[in-house]
Design a protein around this motif. Structure first.
Motif, PDB file in Angstrom:
ATOM      1  N   ILE A  16       5.798  37.855  14.414  1.00 45.52           N
ATOM      2  CA  ILE A  16       6.958  38.636  14.877  1.00 45.52           C
ATOM      3  C   ILE A  16       6.743  39.077  16.315  1.00 45.52           C
ATOM      4  CG2 ILE A  16       8.201  40.812  14.544  1.00 45.52           C
ATOM      5  CD1 ILE A  16       7.685  40.477  11.519  1.00 45.52           C
ATOM      6  N   MET A  17       5.533  39.527  16.637  1.00 46.31           N
ATOM      7  CA  MET A  17       5.235  39.958  18.002  1.00 46.31           C
ATOM      8  C   MET A  17       5.452  38.821  18.999  1.00 46.31           C
ATOM      9  SD  MET A  17       1.794  42.159  17.129  1.00 46.31           S
ATOM     10  CE  MET A  17       1.208  42.269  18.821  1.00 46.31           C
ATOM     11  N   ARG A  18       4.974  37.640  18.647  1.00 49.29           N
ATOM     12  CA  ARG A  18       5.123  36.498  19.556  1.00 49.29           C
ATOM     13  C   ARG A  18       6.593  36.139  19.767  1.00 49.29           C
ATOM     14  NH1 ARG A  18       0.460  34.612  16.510  1.00 49.29           N
ATOM     15  NH2 ARG A  18      -1.341  34.458  17.911  1.00 49.29           N
ATOM     16  N   ARG A  19       7.357  36.151  18.690  1.00 45.51           N
ATOM     17  CA  ARG A  19       8.733  35.670  18.769  1.00 45.51           C
ATOM     18  C   ARG A  19       9.695  36.705  19.315  1.00 45.51           C
ATOM     19  NH1 ARG A  19      12.379  32.955  13.869  1.00 45.51           N
ATOM     20  NH2 ARG A  19      14.253  32.620  15.149  1.00 45.51           N
ATOM     21  N   TYR A  20       9.486  37.980  18.959  1.00 45.17           N
ATOM     22  CA  TYR A  20      10.529  38.971  19.229  1.00 45.17           C
ATOM     23  C   TYR A  20      10.145  40.071  20.217  1.00 45.17           C
ATOM     24  CZ  TYR A  20      12.931  36.986  15.164  1.00 45.17           C
ATOM     25  OH  TYR A  20      13.568  36.142  14.282  1.00 45.17           O
ATOM     26  N   SER A  21       8.854  40.282  20.491  1.00 46.10           N
ATOM     27  CA  SER A  21       8.503  41.437  21.326  1.00 46.10           C
ATOM     28  C   SER A  21       7.644  41.079  22.532  1.00 46.10           C
ATOM     29  CB  SER A  21       7.801  42.513  20.486  1.00 46.10           C
ATOM     30  OG  SER A  21       6.511  42.101  20.101  1.00 46.10           O
ATOM     31  N   GLY A  22       7.671  39.829  22.925  1.00 46.90           N
ATOM     32  CA  GLY A  22       6.874  39.438  24.073  1.00 46.90           C
ATOM     33  C   GLY A  22       5.390  39.612  23.856  1.00 46.90           C
ATOM     34  N   GLY A  23       4.967  39.780  22.607  1.00 45.59           N
ATOM     35  CA  GLY A  23       3.557  39.955  22.288  1.00 45.59           C
ATOM     36  C   GLY A  23       3.068  41.382  22.319  1.00 45.59           C
ATOM     37  N   TYR A  24       3.968  42.346  22.518  1.00 48.71           N
ATOM     38  CA  TYR A  24       3.526  43.730  22.712  1.00 48.71           C
ATOM     39  C   TYR A  24       3.749  44.602  21.478  1.00 48.71           C
ATOM     40  CZ  TYR A  24       2.866  42.573  27.581  1.00 48.71           C
ATOM     41  OH  TYR A  24       2.410  42.002  28.736  1.00 48.71           O
TER      42      TYR A  24
END
Length: 612
Positions: free
Chosen positions: A384-392
Motif C-alpha cells: 500500500i505504501m509503494r502504490r498509494y503513499s509514495g513510500g512514506y
C-alpha cells in the motif's frame, strides 16, 4: 549503498561513523549502520553462552544493541528504533521476513515510543535478526540501556496544517549526533527525547526527559530565525512529572540545541548519587530536587568548558533533507468509488483520514489493534505504501501507522486494501483504539496481562456500539505495572496492574485513573481513584463510567470536564461494588485467573533491565 554528503576523496575505510555501510537521507534511514557491531554481538553472545562472559557485563553490552531480556528464560525482545516513526516499504518487508524467521508468535509490536519490537527470540538468533534488519537501514542501537532512547516526533510533521515548520530534519540531526556518543553510553538512566512543531503537541512533549517545541524568533539583522523551546525533566512511572522549560529559545541551524543538550547530558552523567538507586535516577529526579533554575545555571557554567571547542555542532552532514512531495503519487487515471459500503467508508474517512497542508493529499491513520502486526500485514502495508503513499509512513505514539501523501481521490482504494488486511477499522485515537504495554506477555516487571485486558475492553466497547461523538473521544490506556509504558497516566481512563490478596490466593487487579490528557497541547496526568478493580471486572467498570457520562454530561461537555465537575467520589461510587474481593471457590475461580491466561494468578515480578 553509498552514504550521502561525503565526497569520495574524504572517505575513510567503510564501516565507520564517517562512512557507514548504510545511510540514506530518507525517513527510516537515520541511524548509521555499522556491520562490525553485529560481529561484536555474535562474539560476545557466543562467549556468554559458553560461560566465558560475565552476565552483568553482557547484559550491559546487549542492551546498547537494543536486545532486552524477557520474563521467559532464554529468549529476548529486540527493540528496533524508528526515529520520529519513519519507516520505508522495504523495511516493512524486512520486518515481515525477520518476524517470520525468528519470532515464535509471528508478530511485531508498535510501541508508544514509535519503535517496533519483536519478542521471544532466542539469544543465538538475536544477532541474525538485528543483522538482517540492518540490511535495510533499521537499527536497534541504543534501543535499551541507559542511553539516548528512540527520538519521537509528530507523525504528521511536514504535512500538518497546524505546524510552525517541519522539525524532521533537526530531529534526525539530533539522533545522528547522539547515537554512539561517548557521553551518553552509560548515563545514570535512560533519556527520552521528542520533537514537535504543532500546538496540539502530538509528540507529548511534557512527559519527556528532553523535549523540543518549534519556535520562530525575530532577530535584528537576521529576520526570522528557526529555533526550539527546550523542556527538561518530564516522565511518568511512579513519579509523574511534566517537564518545565529550560530555555525559551535555542537556535537550530547553528547547532545550539545540540550543544545545550550535550551540556545537560554531561551534567546528568556526573550525578553519581543518582546511580545509587537506578529505579529513581531519571533526570526528572535531579530537576525535582534542585529545580530547573539550578539546572540552567549549571548548564551556563558547563558551556564555558574546553569541551565545547572540541565539538562539531554543525548540521551540514547530519540533517535529513528529503523532498517527500517530489516522490508523492501522481493523480490516478481512474478512481474507484464506494457502493454498498459507502456508510462504512464515510465513518472511516471522518475518523482516520485528514487533509494535508499540501492540496490534493491526505494522511490515512491505520488503526493497529494492540500495536501488533503479522508478517502478512507488514507486507500488505508495504505494498500500500509503494502504490498509494509514495513510500512514506510513520508509526505513532498511539501504536498506529500514518500513511502520508495519499491522493485524496485514492482514499477509498486505500481503505479497501486495508480491509483486505484486517486493518480497515474506523476510529483511530478513539475509545476503541485502546493502548497497552505487553505486560506479563513478555515483560519482567509486568504484574498483570495488560494485553489481555486490552482485548477484553475492546470487545466490550464494540458491544456497546457507542454513537455519542464525545464519548468516542475518550482514550483508554493501560500498563501491566505502575511504570508508564502504556502511558496510563495520560488516559482519559487509565489503568495500571496491581493485585488483591484473598487469604492464600491473589486476584489480578487494576488501579484506575481518570481525566488524563495527552493530545491537544497540554499534558495532564489523570487522577487516581481509590479503588482496586479485579481484572475481570474492569470492562464492566468502563461501561458504567461511559454510560454515566453519556447520560449525564452537559451539552458539549467533554470527558475531562465531566470528571472535574462530578468528582472522583461519584465515579468511585458507580463501581464500588465491583471492587469488592470475593472468596476463592469453584464458582469464583475465574476471578483468580488473569485475562488470556489459564492458570491461577500469581504476582511474579523479576528484576527489570531498564535500570541496569
Amino acid at each position: 549503498m553509498e552514504p550521502v554528503s561525503i565526497p569520495v576523496e574524504q572517505r575513510t575505510p567503510r564501516g565507520t561513523l564517517e562512512d557507514p555501510e548504510i545511510l540514506q537521507n530518507v525517513p527510516g534511514h537515520v541511524i548509521p549502520i555499522l556491520q562490525r557491531e553485529y560481529d561484536d554481538f555474535k562474539t560476545e553472545a557466543t562467549k556468554f553462552l559458553a560461560g566465558e562472559k560475565d552476565e552483568v557485563e553482557f547484559v550491559k553490552f546487549r542492551l546498547k544493541q537494543g536486545v532486552y531480556g524477557q520474563r521467559q528464560p532464554d529468549v529476548q525482545m529486540i527493540r528496533t528504533k524508528l526515529p520520529f516513526g519513519g519507516i520505508t516499504p522495504e523495511q516493512m518487508d524486512k520486518f515481515a521476513d525477520v518476524v517470520e524467521k525468528y519470532a515464535p508468535l509471528k508478530k511485531g509490536h508498535i510501541t508508544t515510543r514509535q519503535n517496533i519490537q519483536m519478542h521471544h527470540i532466542p539469544l543465538p538468533d538475536a544477532e541474525k535478526a538485528i543483522r538482517e534488519l540492518g540490511e535495510t537501514g533499521l537499527s536497534s542501537r541504543e534501543g535499551c540501556g541507559n542511553t539516548m532512547r528512540n527520538v519521537t516526533g509528530d507523525p504528521w510533521a511536514g504535512v500538518a496544517a497546524d505546524e510552525l515548520f517541519d522539525l524532521t530534519p533537526y530531529a534526525a540531526a539530533y539522533v545522528r549526533y547522539f547515537v554512539r556518543h561517548p557521553t551518553t553510553q552509560g548515563m545514570p538512566r535512560k533519556v527520552k527525547t521528542s520533537f514537535d512543531a504543532s500546538p496540539r503537541d502530538r509528540a507529548i512533549s511534557g512527559i519527556h526527559d528532553v523535549a523540543f517545541r518549534a519556535r520562530i524568533k525575530q532577530i535584528e539583522g537576521r529576520g526570522e530565525v528557526r529555533g526550539v523551546e527546550m523542556l527538561v525533566g518530564g516522565g511518568t512511572s511512579i513519579m509523574p512529572r511534566v517537564a518545565p522549560v529550560l530555555y525559551d529559545f535555542l537556535e537550530l541551524d547553528n547547532g545550539e540545541y545540540l550543544k545545550v543538550t550535550e551540556a545537560v547530558m554531561r551534567i546528568f552523567d556526573r550525578q553519581e548519587w543518582l546511580r545509587v538507586n537506578r529505579a529513581r535516577a531519571r533526570i526528572k529526579v535531579f530537576v525535582d530536587k534542585y529545580g530547573i533554575d539550578e539546572l540552567r545555571a549549571q548548564v551556563e557554567e558547563e558551556l564555558k568548558g574546553d569541551w565545547v571547542a572540541q565539538r562539531d555542532f554543525s548540521l551540514e552532514k547530519r540533517l535529513l533533507l528529503d523532498d517527500e512531495h517530489a516522490k508523492a503519487p501522481a493523480p490516478p487515471a481512474t478512481v474507484a468509488s464506494p457502493n454498498g459500503d459507502l456508510s462504512e467508508f464515510e465513518r472511516f474517512r471522518s475518523a482516520n483520514v485528514q487533509a494535508q497542508r499540501q492540496e490534493g493529499f491526505v494522511t490515512v491513520e491505520v488503526k493497529i489493534v494492540r500495536g501488533d502486526l503479522s508478517p502478512e500485514q507488514f507486507r500488505g502495508l508495504a505494498a500500500i505504501m509503494r502504490r498509494y503513499s509514495g513510500g512514506y509512513a510513520r508509526t505513532t505514539v498511539q501504536q498506529n501507522l500514518v500513511l502520508r501523501w495519499v491522493r485524496e481521490e485514492a482514499a477509498y482504494e486505500v481503505w479497501r486494501a486495508l480491509c483486505d488486511l484486517g486493518l480497515g477499522d474506523a476510529g483511530s485515537r478513539e475509545i476503541g483504539d485502546v493502548v497497552s504495554c505487553p505486560g506479563t506477555d513478555s515483560c519482567k516487571l509486568g504484574i498483570t496481562s495488560s494485553m489481555g485486558l486490552n482485548e477484553a475492553i475492546e470487545e466490550r466497547i464494540e458491544q456497546m456500539d457507542i454513537t455519542d461523538p464525545l464519548a468516542r473521544k475518550i482514550h483508554i490506556k493501560m500498563s501491566g505495572c505502575p511504570n508508564g509504558c502504556g502511558q496510563h497516566h495520560l488516559g482519559a481512563i487509565g489503568f495500571y496492574g496491581a493485585s488483591i490478596k484473598v487469604g492464600e490466593h491473589t486476584i489480578p487487579a487494576y488501579i484506575p485513573h481518570v481525566g488524563g490528557v495527552w493530545e491537544g497541547g497540554e499534558v495532564k496526568f489523570g487522577k487516581r481513584l481509590k479503588l482496586r478493580l479485579p481484572a475481570k471486572r474492569v470492562p464492566e467498570a468502563v461501561e458504567r463510567w461511559v454510560r454515566h457520562y453519556e447520560a449525564n454530561r452537559n451539552d458539549g461537555e467533554e470527558w475531562g470536564q465531566f470528571v472535574e465537575r462530578v468528582g472522583n467520589e461519584e465515579l468511585e461510587g458507580l463501581v464500588k461494588e465491583l471492587s469488592m474481593p470475593v472468596e476463592f471457590n469453584l464458582e469464583t475461580m475465574n476471578m483468580f485467573i488473569d485475562w488470556k491466561k489459564d492458570v491461577p494468578f500469581q504476582v511474579i515480578r523479576g528484576e527489570g533491565e531498564c535500570a541496569v
